[in-house]
Design a protein around this motif. Sequence first.
Motif, PDB file in Angstrom:
ATOM      1  N   ILE A   1     -55.526  60.635  87.046  1.00  0.00           N
ATOM      2  CA  ILE A   1     -56.002  61.329  86.101  1.00  0.00           C
ATOM      3  C   ILE A   1     -56.950  62.383  86.709  1.00  0.00           C
ATOM      4  O   ILE A   1     -57.807  62.050  87.445  1.00  0.00           O
ATOM      5  N   LEU A   2     -56.637  63.830  86.484  1.00  0.00           N
ATOM      6  CA  LEU A   2     -57.455  64.950  86.807  1.00  0.00           C
ATOM      7  C   LEU A   2     -58.628  65.086  86.177  1.00  0.00           C
ATOM      8  O   LEU A   2     -58.294  65.238  84.661  1.00  0.00           O
ATOM      9  N   ILE A   3     -59.772  64.989  86.422  1.00  0.00           N
ATOM     10  CA  ILE A   3     -61.068  65.545  85.619  1.00  0.00           C
ATOM     11  C   ILE A   3     -61.510  66.780  86.149  1.00  0.00           C
ATOM     12  O   ILE A   3     -61.910  66.967  87.284  1.00  0.00           O
ATOM     13  N   GLU A   4     -61.731  67.948  85.185  1.00  0.00           N
ATOM     14  CA  GLU A   4     -62.380  69.037  85.566  1.00  0.00           C
ATOM     15  C   GLU A   4     -63.506  69.446  84.501  1.00  0.00           C
ATOM     16  O   GLU A   4     -63.035  69.428  83.236  1.00  0.00           O
ATOM     17  N   LYS A   5     -64.504  69.715  84.753  1.00  0.00           N
ATOM     18  CA  LYS A   5     -65.777  70.054  83.837  1.00  0.00           C
ATOM     19  C   LYS A   5     -65.936  69.308  82.995  1.00  0.00           C
ATOM     20  O   LYS A   5     -66.211  69.503  81.701  1.00  0.00           O
ATOM     21  N   GLY A   6     -66.081  67.831  83.148  1.00  0.00           N
ATOM     22  CA  GLY A   6     -66.181  66.673  82.305  1.00  0.00           C
ATOM     23  C   GLY A   6     -65.025  66.341  81.255  1.00  0.00           C
ATOM     24  O   GLY A   6     -65.441  65.535  80.397  1.00  0.00           O
ATOM     25  N   ARG A   7     -63.836  67.085  81.418  1.00  0.00           N
ATOM     26  CA  ARG A   7     -62.827  66.747  80.734  1.00  0.00           C
ATOM     27  C   ARG A   7     -61.367  66.273  81.464  1.00  0.00           C
ATOM     28  O   ARG A   7     -61.314  66.578  82.622  1.00  0.00           O
ATOM     29  N   ILE A   8     -60.574  65.687  80.672  1.00  0.00           N
ATOM     30  CA  ILE A   8     -59.373  65.250  81.166  1.00  0.00           C
ATOM     31  C   ILE A   8     -58.551  66.384  81.261  1.00  0.00           C
ATOM     32  O   ILE A   8     -57.974  66.990  80.393  1.00  0.00           O
ATOM     33  N   ALA A   9     -57.970  66.985  82.619  1.00  0.00           N
ATOM     34  CA  ALA A   9     -57.298  68.292  82.655  1.00  0.00           C
ATOM     35  C   ALA A   9     -55.871  67.931  82.891  1.00  0.00           C
ATOM     36  O   ALA A   9     -55.083  68.833  82.323  1.00  0.00           O
ATOM     37  N   LYS A  10     -55.558  66.762  83.417  1.00  0.00           N
ATOM     38  CA  LYS A  10     -54.121  66.370  83.498  1.00  0.00           C
ATOM     39  C   LYS A  10     -54.083  65.042  83.876  1.00  0.00           C
ATOM     40  O   LYS A  10     -54.892  64.336  84.443  1.00  0.00           O
TER      41      LYS A  10
ATOM     42  N   ASN B   1     -63.328  58.687  72.450  1.00  0.00           N
ATOM     43  CA  ASN B   1     -62.340  59.667  73.246  1.00  0.00           C
ATOM     44  C   ASN B   1     -61.212  58.885  74.008  1.00  0.00           C
ATOM     45  O   ASN B   1     -61.524  58.440  75.224  1.00  0.00           O
ATOM     46  N   PRO B   2     -60.156  58.925  73.328  1.00  0.00           N
ATOM     47  CA  PRO B   2     -59.052  58.480  73.896  1.00  0.00           C
ATOM     48  C   PRO B   2     -58.493  59.116  75.191  1.00  0.00           C
ATOM     49  O   PRO B   2     -59.033  60.294  75.525  1.00  0.00           O
ATOM     50  N   ILE B   3     -57.827  58.434  75.960  1.00  0.00           N
ATOM     51  CA  ILE B   3     -57.510  58.811  77.361  1.00  0.00           C
ATOM     52  C   ILE B   3     -56.203  59.842  77.278  1.00  0.00           C
ATOM     53  O   ILE B   3     -55.222  59.430  77.484  1.00  0.00           O
ATOM     54  N   ASN B   4     -56.466  60.931  76.985  1.00  0.00           N
ATOM     55  CA  ASN B   4     -55.469  62.083  76.722  1.00  0.00           C
ATOM     56  C   ASN B   4     -55.970  63.405  77.322  1.00  0.00           C
ATOM     57  O   ASN B   4     -57.164  63.713  77.279  1.00  0.00           O
ATOM     58  N   VAL B   5     -54.953  64.215  77.629  1.00  0.00           N
ATOM     59  CA  VAL B   5     -55.481  65.428  77.962  1.00  0.00           C
ATOM     60  C   VAL B   5     -56.401  66.413  77.368  1.00  0.00           C
ATOM     61  O   VAL B   5     -56.033  66.239  76.028  1.00  0.00           O
ATOM     62  N   GLY B   6     -57.247  66.702  77.578  1.00  0.00           N
ATOM     63  CA  GLY B   6     -58.272  67.735  76.655  1.00  0.00           C
ATOM     64  C   GLY B   6     -59.580  66.950  76.425  1.00  0.00           C
ATOM     65  O   GLY B   6     -60.273  67.430  75.701  1.00  0.00           O
ATOM     66  N   GLU B   7     -59.361  65.673  76.259  1.00  0.00           N
ATOM     67  CA  GLU B   7     -60.520  64.813  75.792  1.00  0.00           C
ATOM     68  C   GLU B   7     -61.733  64.979  76.783  1.00  0.00           C
ATOM     69  O   GLU B   7     -61.670  64.895  77.764  1.00  0.00           O
ATOM     70  N   ILE B   8     -62.831  64.478  76.231  1.00  0.00           N
ATOM     71  CA  ILE B   8     -64.093  64.299  76.862  1.00  0.00           C
ATOM     72  C   ILE B   8     -63.847  63.111  77.729  1.00  0.00           C
ATOM     73  O   ILE B   8     -63.551  61.972  77.164  1.00  0.00           O
ATOM     74  N   VAL B   9     -64.337  63.216  79.158  1.00  0.00           N
ATOM     75  CA  VAL B   9     -64.461  61.865  79.743  1.00  0.00           C
ATOM     76  C   VAL B   9     -65.442  61.081  79.341  1.00  0.00           C
ATOM     77  O   VAL B   9     -66.562  61.144  79.582  1.00  0.00           O
ATOM     78  N   ASP B  10     -64.928  59.750  79.141  1.00  0.00           N
ATOM     79  CA  ASP B  10     -65.880  58.743  78.661  1.00  0.00           C
ATOM     80  C   ASP B  10     -65.240  57.423  79.082  1.00  0.00           C
ATOM     81  O   ASP B  10     -64.245  56.730  78.327  1.00  0.00           O
ATOM     82  N   LEU B  11     -65.056  56.841  80.298  1.00  0.00           N
ATOM     83  CA  LEU B  11     -64.242  55.968  80.799  1.00  0.00           C
ATOM     84  C   LEU B  11     -65.186  54.846  81.595  1.00  0.00           C
ATOM     85  O   LEU B  11     -66.034  54.900  82.205  1.00  0.00           O
ATOM     86  N   THR B  12     -64.419  53.643  81.383  1.00  0.00           N
ATOM     87  CA  THR B  12     -64.783  52.274  81.964  1.00  0.00           C
ATOM     88  C   THR B  12     -63.727  52.014  83.222  1.00  0.00           C
ATOM     89  O   THR B  12     -62.530  52.045  82.891  1.00  0.00           O
ATOM     90  N   LEU B  13     -64.071  51.781  84.587  1.00  0.00           N
ATOM     91  CA  LEU B  13     -63.056  51.598  85.511  1.00  0.00           C
ATOM     92  C   LEU B  13     -63.184  50.070  85.798  1.00  0.00           C
ATOM     93  O   LEU B  13     -64.314  49.582  85.873  1.00  0.00           O
ATOM     94  N   PHE B  14     -62.219  49.207  86.047  1.00  0.00           N
ATOM     95  CA  PHE B  14     -62.498  47.793  86.048  1.00  0.00           C
ATOM     96  C   PHE B  14     -61.150  47.174  87.042  1.00  0.00           C
ATOM     97  O   PHE B  14     -59.917  47.825  86.819  1.00  0.00           O
ATOM     98  N   ASN B  15     -61.165  45.991  87.490  1.00  0.00           N
ATOM     99  CA  ASN B  15     -59.939  45.204  87.975  1.00  0.00           C
ATOM    100  C   ASN B  15     -59.801  44.008  87.155  1.00  0.00           C
ATOM    101  O   ASN B  15     -60.948  43.272  87.112  1.00  0.00           O
ATOM    102  N   PRO B  16     -58.945  43.644  86.328  1.00  0.00           N
ATOM    103  CA  PRO B  16     -58.986  42.578  85.560  1.00  0.00           C
ATOM    104  C   PRO B  16     -58.613  41.252  86.064  1.00  0.00           C
ATOM    105  O   PRO B  16     -58.744  40.172  85.507  1.00  0.00           O
TER     106      PRO B  16
END
Length: 417
Positions: free
Chosen positions: A24-33, A361-376
Amino acid sequence: MNALIKSATVVDSKSDFHNETVDILIEKGRIAKISKRISNPNNYREIKLDNLHVSQGWFDSSVSFGEPGFEERETIENGLKTASKSGFTSVALNANSYPVIDSYADITFVKSKASNHATTLLPIGALTKESKGIDLAELYDMSNAGAVAFYDYQKPIGNPNLAKIALQYASNFDGLICSFPQETKITGAGVVNEHINSTKLGLKGNPNLAEELQVARDLFLLEYTEGKLHIPTISTAKSVELIREAKAKKLDVSCSVAIHNLIFTDDVLSDFETNYKVLPPLRTKQDCEALIEGLKDGTIDMVTTDHNPIDIEDKKVEFDFAKYGTIGLESAFGALQTLFTTKKVIALLTQGKSRFGIEENPINVGEIVDLTLFNPNTSYTFSNSSITSKSKNSAFIGQNLKGLVYGIISNNKIVIK
């Protein structure tokens, strides 16, 4: 803020990449790719973590931090740091500070204290002035300042006419009224669940009836006013049934359950451990099972940590005199994973957002980044070293939990512990 997340499994039913392992590529606070493999020619910060999973940022509808007035329990700054490291990108702050958050100026103050953090603080304004239950507070003004709901934390609305007027008045600006489910005249001096264990331990009981009477009353008032009601932290099987019936009538009601009320029963009270003194009290196995079923069928809308830091002076005392409350942010994910699948846990930690006016903010291109990272998949024993909060009053110390939170990416900030 730019970054590249490597080899992350997406857990988001609203994403085009749900259950896929991608970069997941993040640029300027949004998902770019989003792609199977993305190169990093611009030398962005790369995030590579063991068995990394990502979801939409988690939300907690009931946290207490103490500040202003009770900074020895917790500050807003450290509370938000704790929330970030626990995977929460937004939290709703209760008004139980000193002074109580009951005005436009108070809402503005806590929002200013919380600015420039990765986790967004959403203030809940007091329903009544100074949370005394007598006169309505400045609901409309607080709404304009950014209050997302109105609640006298863990203080029931004793006057039914006041509850009726609050529901009617707030409906003019789509305000969300919260009503704590307890009839104090029934509760009396009860400090634990009224059942066989309260008799064995010689502790005064708080019966299920005290909660259920209040829930039934509030649902009648809601039907009459056609308002918008949230019932926080229900704890009994009958409460689940009453709310299920109300939803079948299409009443505008939501409710939450505290995670500790899902995990523990009143059987844990045998050692008089005050970290188990919570409100509502820990109930029976049958109540826990009904609460879990209510979450599975959608009757209960969300879980909450009901995170409530209490300093040691107010916990290391006789059970009758100890203050109610446990912290819960740090243990939330690991505790829920002992009960539900990872997919269900993520749903429970995110689905309360819309009720409190939070944009998803779904994890899709163009969306603002609002993510939680974890190991289940990581298992561990929760201990004092797991706690970031200033207060250490956790009911989960010594519990075997499942799932490690790495941190969050939100508000153009990266917090990885």
